[in-house]
Each structure stands twice: as structure tokens, then as C-alpha cells.
Write a protein that holds these residues in place. Sequence first.
Motif: not given
Length: 453
Positions: A185-186, A222, A245
Motif C-alpha cells: 500500500s505504501e 501504523s 493489527h
Amino acid sequence: MSSHPASDPAGPQRPDPVPRIRPGDDGASRVVLLGSTGSIGTQALEVIAANPGRFDVVGLSAGTNTRLLADQVRATGARAAGIAVDGGTAANPDQPPLTQALRDTGVTHEVEILTGEEAAVACAGELGADVVLNGMTGSIGLRPTLAALASGTTLALANKESLVVGGALVASAQRRPGQVVPVDSEHSALAQALSSGRHERGLCAPVVTGRSEVRRLIVTASGGPFRGCSPTQLAEVTPAQALRHPNFAMGRVVTTNSATMVNKALEVVEAHLLFDVPLEDVTAVVHPQQVIHSLVEFQDGSTLAQAGPPRMYVPIALGLSWPERLPQVDTAIDWTQTMRWDFEPLDDDAFPAVSLAKQACAASATHMAVYNAANEQAVDAFHDGALGFTEILPTVEKVLAAHTASTGAPTLDEVLEVEREARAHADELIAAAAVTVPTYRAPRAVEVGESQA
Ligand SMILES: NC(=O)C1=CN([C@@H]2O[C@H](COP(=O)(O)OP(=O)(O)OC[C@H]3O[C@@H](n4cnc5c(N)ncnc54)[C@H](OP(=O)(O)O)[C@@H]3O)[C@@H](O)[C@H]2O)C=CC1
Ligand SMILES: CC(=O)[C@@H](O)[C@H](O)COP(=O)(O)O
Ligand SMILES: [Mn+2]
């Protein structure tokens, strides 16, 4: 290799857990999914099912889950299916053999069946795919990544380990500029933000060399389930806690890596390699909401951020269709609502994974292979109850310290040999730790998030 004939009568039908996928039209993109039974693989099939006619799934490959793989073959009509460890064997006794699973689920079309570790490599390189999505876990994904690139197909890369471990090998396997599309995602966020500024460099850029206006890449994290915990609290966390998570439901290894921040460490190196930005210009910051998936700072002081819900559908869809955006892939953020974003620095004392990786990456071309291999062994040992949570990084550090720096770019065989040695060394340390680290044996229950804001 064998093939599943349509001659056997269909066995008892089970309800189909995978949405039926209409075969692609002429001109549909031919897709191979590696790791189709995992978190990334199953979400990719949802994206494909939501875009009828746009994709044609030609091959699927999994590790052990023959039942789900057979259901997916039935739903997609895939002509090839690879399984690393077939069911009905001593190594995988709880699953039926793939041929049996295909019969049980009522598959009637001809399916080429590939088994063993070579199955994913063959699926990646030999099925004539337009896009191979590598959603396998671990550095076992390296050879399939190289095979996909060598075949000339677009590689939608979720399996960050293969890039981090393979480094220059992956870069030299590339057959054309822009062949790698990041799914992490990053890195999808960085690719999207970079598409808005001049940066004609890197594996996934349109031109291999050229000028850059980029000053820094900022990768968001996160902070994991133990954000804000002290080293003392971390010493007592359990595998179940590490698997919670805060935002994403993912596989066991990447979730554990998020808890130790090894995931961010791999991602910083991944960004450096994907976009050809110096390691010292890649920064990780904690952003607990994970709405900003990463940011690019440009030379004029402007910063572009990519935002979206903390879900993988958009990065997966872009991986399959880059640079085109598919319609209605996810629900956009409702910007009319009050919301808050927090950013904070990494706590290097409690979570040394990123700084250790930066040192390793700078040390030699094989140090990150060592880092990742030792970590994979330590993560398994943690889940087996043989290693405490806070012993994971020290194990990686010790294995790295014993590694002799390679000179020059290693061959694939050299990387694989370095990995074998690192795993063996990590296993020795883990065996010793199982005797000398008793803290893990009687864990105090730490409430996940108890010290979070
Ligand atoms: N999940 C996510 O949201 C994200 C994941 N990633 C990355 O994507 C990759 C996959 O993660 P995730 O989907 O969560 O992991 P999972 O553990 O959920 O899935 C892993 C997949 O790999 C398969 N597999 C394991 N060994 C082999 C093998 N030898 N040959 C073929 N397939 C194999 C597994 O098969 P089986 O289950 O049948 O044994 C399974 O399908 C990782 O590199 C992760 O870091 C990156 C960003 C987000
Ligand atoms: C969704 C995704 O890309 C994962 O890699 C995710 O980023 C994990 O989050 P953290 O490692 O930041 O906890
Ligand atoms: Mn990520």
C-alpha cells in the motif's frame, strides 16, 4: 506436472465460497495470481470478480490449501493450478490432493496441475500472462519474481521480500521500464504521488534514467498493535496479541512483522530499491490511522500524500491495471466528516528494526537477504513458543553480525546460499534461546493497545 481431466464424475458439490468470475473478453488482461489462497490473493479475486470481462485468470498458485485453490479454479476457469505442498502428503495431511479437490468441487474443464516449489516459478514465467501478481509470503517468492520479470510480463508486486532480498538481481531481471507495479500500500501510494511529479527513475518509472525532483520519500507506519509499549511490556506479549493489527487483516508473517516494525524496515528498503531514491532519503513515520499511505516530498518544499481507506483493494486493482484506474474499487474517504490524523516519530529504542535494516542495507548486497531470512526463522519460532517477541530482533542482529559482507552483486545461487546459512544460524540461536529465555514461558497478559493514545 499432471492434468486434471474432466472424465471423473463430479463429487459432492460444496457451496462455492469464491465469487464466480466471468471469463475475460477478447483483449482482457491475462492474470496469474501467486499466493491466490492468501489475504492478497483472495482480495485480488474479489477485485477481478467486480470487473467482469476485464481480466482472464489463466493461472493460480498456492502453498498448501488445495480445497480453496480448487474452488478458485472452478470460479475463475483457470487453466493451470500450482500447489507447492500437495494435499494428502505427510507435509500436508489435512488437505486432499489437488486432483481430488478439483473433482470434489466439480471442476469439469482441463487443468494443468503443477506441484512442488517449481510450481509458482512455472506459473509466473510460462503461462503467457499479461500480469503476474506475486502475493506469496516470504523470500520463497524471489524465483517466481525473477521468472515473471524474465518472461516480460508486468509484475504486480506484493511480495516485498523478493525485492528486498534480491535487490540488484531483481533490477537486472527487468526486461522493460515500468515492468514492476508495487502493490504494497505504501509503495502504491508513492507510485501514485510520483506520477504527479518528475521522477523518471527506478523499477516502476516510465524511463529508467533521468532527472528527479524528489527530495524525500516518507513511508507511513501504523505502529502496530504495540505502539507506545515499553521494551519491558514488549518482552511479555503473546503471538495472539501480535496478530491483532490495528487496521489490516493480513497473513501471519506480515502481521507479526508489523508488530516488530520489521515490515516497515523491509518497506523502507523496498522504497529505496523501487524508486532509486537513496536510503538516507527514505523516512518512516508513525501514522496510526493509516489514511495517508505515504508521502513524497519534492525539491521545492511541496509534499504530495496519497490518501484512502486502510484497505488493499485500490493498491491491488492498480497493480492489475496500472496506470488505469478501475471504477468503484473502494469507498472513498468522506472528507466532510471531522477526522484527525496523527504523525509521530518511530521509537527506535523499542523498535530497532528500521535502523537495523538501514545499517544492513548499507553494509553489502547480501545483508538484507540475511536480515530477512533470520527474521522469517525467528517469526516462526515466536509463533511456535520457542522465542520471545523481544528476541526476534536480537536474533536477526546476531545473524547479521556473523555475516561476511559480500563484494559486488551476488548471483541468485549466492543469495540462496547466504539465505540457507542465515536460516541455519538463526535456528541455532533460537534453539539456545529456547533454553535460556524463560520469560516467554509465563507471559503476563498485556492488553493490546493499553498504552496507545
Ligand atoms: N495482506 C496484505 O494486506 C498485504 C500483504 N503484503 C505482502 O503480500 C505478501 C502476501 O501477504 P499475505 O497475503 O498477507 O500472506 P498470506 O499468508 O495470507 O498468504 C500467503 C500466500 O502465499 C502462499 N504460499 C506460501 N508458500 C508458497 C509457495 N511455496 N508457493 C506458492 N504459494 C505459496 C500461501 O498459500 P497457502 O495458504 O495455500 O499455504 C498463501 O496463498 C507478503 O509479502 C506481504 O508482506 C503487502 C501489503 C499488504
Ligand atoms: C497494508 C500494507 O501495505 C501493510 O504492509 C501495512 O502497511 C502494514 O502496516 P504497518 O506495517 O504500517 O503496521
Ligand atoms: Mn505495506
